[in-house]
Enzyme design. Structure first.
Site, PDB file in Angstrom:
ATOM      1  CG  MET A   1     -11.099 -15.542  -4.095  1.00  0.00           C
ATOM      2  SD  MET A   1     -10.667 -13.616  -4.217  1.00  0.00           S
ATOM      3  CE  MET A   1     -10.125 -13.203  -2.942  1.00  0.00           C
TER       4      MET A   1
ATOM      5  CG  HIS B 235      -1.897  -1.121   1.380  1.00  0.00           C
ATOM      6  ND1 HIS B 235      -2.631  -1.610   0.401  1.00  0.00           N
ATOM      7  CD2 HIS B 235      -2.334  -1.879   2.251  1.00  0.00           C
ATOM      8  CE1 HIS B 235      -3.496  -2.572   0.649  1.00  0.00           C
ATOM      9  NE2 HIS B 235      -3.216  -2.993   1.936  1.00  0.00           N
TER      10      HIS B 235
ATOM     11  CE  LYS C 117     -23.482  -4.693   2.059  1.00  0.00           C
ATOM     12  NZ  LYS C 117     -24.592  -3.683   2.275  1.00  0.00           N
TER      13      LYS C 117
ATOM     14  CG  PHE D 121     -17.347 -11.633  -3.522  1.00  0.00           C
ATOM     15  CD1 PHE D 121     -16.614 -10.607  -2.850  1.00  0.00           C
ATOM     16  CD2 PHE D 121     -18.558 -12.178  -2.626  1.00  0.00           C
ATOM     17  CE1 PHE D 121     -16.964 -10.468  -1.643  1.00  0.00           C
ATOM     18  CE2 PHE D 121     -18.736 -11.818  -1.523  1.00  0.00           C
ATOM     19  CZ  PHE D 121     -18.134 -10.860  -0.696  1.00  0.00           C
TER      20      PHE D 121
ATOM     21  CB  SER E 168     -14.329  -1.356   1.787  1.00  0.00           C
ATOM     22  OG  SER E 168     -13.643  -2.615   1.756  1.00  0.00           O
TER      23      SER E 168
ATOM     24  NE  ARG F 205     -14.286  -1.328  -3.762  1.00  0.00           N
ATOM     25  CZ  ARG F 205     -14.755  -1.963  -3.099  1.00  0.00           C
ATOM     26  NH1 ARG F 205     -13.992  -2.312  -1.894  1.00  0.00           N
ATOM     27  NH2 ARG F 205     -16.093  -2.611  -3.062  1.00  0.00           N
TER      28      ARG F 205
HETATM   29  S1  PPS Z   1      -6.875  -4.727   2.154  1.00  0.00           S
HETATM   30  O1  PPS Z   1      -7.289  -4.973   3.735  1.00  0.00           O
HETATM   31  O2  PPS Z   1      -6.516  -3.352   1.659  1.00  0.00           O
HETATM   32  O3  PPS Z   1      -5.800  -5.809   1.856  1.00  0.00           O
HETATM   33  O4  PPS Z   1      -8.091  -5.083   1.370  1.00  0.00           O
HETATM   34  P1  PPS Z   1      -8.366  -5.433  -0.100  1.00  0.00           P
HETATM   35  O5  PPS Z   1      -8.081  -6.576  -0.401  1.00  0.00           O
HETATM   36  O6  PPS Z   1      -7.630  -4.503  -0.752  1.00  0.00           O
HETATM   37  O7  PPS Z   1     -10.067  -4.930  -0.488  1.00  0.00           O
HETATM   38  C1  PPS Z   1     -10.957  -5.679   0.211  1.00  0.00           C
HETATM   39  C2  PPS Z   1     -12.104  -5.321  -0.675  1.00  0.00           C
HETATM   40  O8  PPS Z   1     -11.933  -6.298  -1.678  1.00  0.00           O
HETATM   41  C3  PPS Z   1     -13.405  -7.080  -1.772  1.00  0.00           C
HETATM   42  N1  PPS Z   1     -12.931  -8.382  -2.681  1.00  0.00           N
HETATM   43  C4  PPS Z   1     -13.556  -8.683  -3.649  1.00  0.00           C
HETATM   44  N2  PPS Z   1     -14.383  -8.163  -4.517  1.00  0.00           N
HETATM   45  C5  PPS Z   1     -15.054  -8.839  -5.480  1.00  0.00           C
HETATM   46  N3  PPS Z   1     -14.620  -9.928  -5.840  1.00  0.00           N
HETATM   47  C6  PPS Z   1     -13.505 -10.756  -5.208  1.00  0.00           C
HETATM   48  N4  PPS Z   1     -13.203 -11.730  -5.626  1.00  0.00           N
HETATM   49  C7  PPS Z   1     -13.127  -9.811  -4.130  1.00  0.00           C
HETATM   50  N5  PPS Z   1     -12.017 -10.382  -3.109  1.00  0.00           N
HETATM   51  C8  PPS Z   1     -11.981  -9.340  -2.216  1.00  0.00           C
HETATM   52  C9  PPS Z   1     -13.510  -7.303  -0.590  1.00  0.00           C
HETATM   53  O9  PPS Z   1     -14.816  -7.826  -0.246  1.00  0.00           O
HETATM   54  C10 PPS Z   1     -13.464  -6.007   0.228  1.00  0.00           C
HETATM   55  O10 PPS Z   1     -14.500  -5.096  -0.206  1.00  0.00           O
HETATM   56  P2  PPS Z   1     -15.964  -4.879   0.256  1.00  0.00           P
HETATM   57  O11 PPS Z   1     -16.522  -3.755  -0.278  1.00  0.00           O
HETATM   58  O12 PPS Z   1     -15.547  -4.284   2.050  1.00  0.00           O
HETATM   59  O13 PPS Z   1     -16.847  -5.941   0.444  1.00  0.00           O
END
Ligand code: PPS
Length: 299
Positions: A232, A108, A258, A229, A138, A130
Site C-alpha cells: 500500500m 469517525h 509504521k 503495509f 499515531s 485499535r
Molecule cells: S485516519 O487519519 O484516521 O484516516 O488514519 P487511519 O487510516 O485510521 O490510521 C492510520 C494508521 O493506520 C496505519 N496503516 C496500516 N497499518 C498496517 N497495514 C496497512 N496496510 C496500513 N495502512 C495504514 C498507518 O500507518 C497509521 O498507523 P501508524 O501507527 O501511524 O503507522
C-alpha cells in the site's frame, strides 16, 4: 523538529457531545446525516481516527474489484478517499444522497450522529478498533502533518488532551464502547487492527462473507497482497501521498508511518503508561474484546 513553527491553530467545535473540526465539518450538515435514507448495499467503515481507516478503504475497493488492482488504480491524481470519502466532511452528505450503489463510506462519527436507518437494519457497518496506546501515538504524529488539526506543542501535551477526549471526535473509550453497545442492533462486523496485522487473509475473508461478496482463492490472495503495509505504501492513491500539501504537510511525516503494534512503548513514559492503564481498566472493565499491545504477542 520545531513543532511550534507551524500554522494557525484551528479550533475544535463542540457539538452534541462531539468535537468537530472547524472548516472540515459543518454542524448543521452533520445533523442531517441522521436522516439519510439507506440502502441495503450501503457500507460504512467506522473507526476512531488512526485505527485502520485507509487500510479498510483499500481493502473495500479491492474487494469490490475482486482483487484487480489495476482497475482501481487511477492516474488522475485522486486518492481512495475520493471514491470512499468520510460522510461527515462538508459536502459529502449531498453527494451520498445521489451516488449510485454500492455507496461505500468511512466515518469517525459516534453512533448517535449516524443515520437512524442503521438501527432499522438498513446498510452495514464494519467497525475497526485499535489498541488505544498505538492510536494515541499515531494521532500525535498525524496532528503534526494535518493542517486542519492543531499542532501539539509536545507529546506530553497531546497525551493529556487525548486522555481528556479533547480531540476529534472525542474520547476513544466512548467511541469504541458506544459503537460496540449497538453491535447487535445494526448489521455490524467488529474487527481489530491487531487481528489484521496478525492474519490479514482471515480478516479479509470475514469481510467478504459479511458483505456477501465471495472471492476465489486467487482473488482473495490479490486483495491481501495489495493491502499489505509495504505494498500500500507504494500506491500513491492508497497511501495518501497525493493529498495536497494544503491539507497534509508531507515534509512533517508520512501518513503510512509504521503500521505496527506497540510503537507506544517508544513514546509513553512509565508514569503516562501507568495512568493510561488505570484509565483503561476503569473504562473498559466490562468490555468483552481484548486488545493486543505488543507485536510479540501476535506470534
Ligand atoms: S485516519 O487519519 O484516521 O484516516 O488514519 P487511519 O487510516 O485510521 O490510521 C492510520 C494508521 O493506520 C496505519 N496503516 C496500516 N497499518 C498496517 N497495514 C496497512 N496496510 C496500513 N495502512 C495504514 C498507518 O500507518 C497509521 O498507523 P501508524 O501507527 O501511524 O503507522
Amino acid at each position: 523538529m520545531d513543532l511550534n513553527e507551524t500554522r494557525t491553530h484551528p479550533e475544535l467545535l463542540r457539538h452534541k457531545d462531539v468535537n468537530l473540526i472547524s472548516g472540515t465539518h459543518d454542524p448543521d450538515d452533520v445533523d442531517q446525516i441522521q436522516d439519510l435514507d439507506l440502502r441495503d448495499s450501503d457500507v460504512f467503515v467506522v473507526t476512531y481516527p488512526k485505527s485502520g481507516t485507509i487500510w479498510l478503504q483499500q481493502i473495500m475497493l479491492l474487494l469490490q474489484a475482486k482483487g484487480d488492482v489495476t482497475s482501481i488504480s487511477r492516474t488522475d491524481g485522486t486518492s481512495n478517499a475520493d471514491v470512499m470519502p468520510w460522510i461527515e466532511v462538508s459536502g459529502c452528505r449531498e453527494r451520498f444522497a445521489v451516488a449510485p450503489p454500492p455507496r461505500l463510506r468511512v466515518t469517525h462519527l459516534p453512533y448517535h450522529l449516524m443515520p437512524t436507518a442503521l438501527s432499522r437494519g438498513r446498510g452495514k457497518v464494519i467497525y475497526v478498533a485499535r489498541n488505544p496506546k498505538d492510536v494515541l501515538v499515531s494521532y500525535f504524529h498525524f496532528h503534526k502533518l494535518a493542517n486542519m488539526l492543531e499542532t501539539p506543542k509536545s507529546f506530553d501535551e497531546f497525551f493529556e488532551k487525548f486522555m481528556r477526549g479533547e480531540v476529534f471526535p472525542s474520547s476513544w473509550f466512548d467511541h469504541v464502547k458506544g459503537w460496540y453497545s449497538h453491535k447487535d442492533h445494526v448489521n455490524m462486523l467488529f474487527i481489530t487492527y491487531e487481528e489484521m496485522i496478525q492474519d490479514l487473509q482471515a480478516v479479509v475473508e470475514r469481510i467478504s462473507v459479511f458483505l456477501d461478496r465471495p472471492l476465489t482463492g486467487g482473488q482473495l490472495a490479490a486483495v491481501v497482497k495489495h493491502s499489505t503495509f509495504s505494498n500500500m505504501s507504494k500506491i500513491p492513491k492508497a497511501s495518501y501521498v497525493q493529498v495536497p500539501d494544503s491539507l497534509l504537510s508531507h515534509r512533517m511525516g508520512r501518513f503510512m508511518r509504521k503500521g505496527t503494534i506497540g510503537d507506544w512503548k517508544n513514546h509513553l513514559s512509565s508514569t503516562q503508561n501507568r495512568w493510561f492503564d488505570e484509565v483503561f481498566q476503569r473504562e473498559m472493565k466490562d468490555f468483552p474484546v481484548s486488545f493486543v499491545w505488543d507485536i510479540g504477542d501476535t506470534e
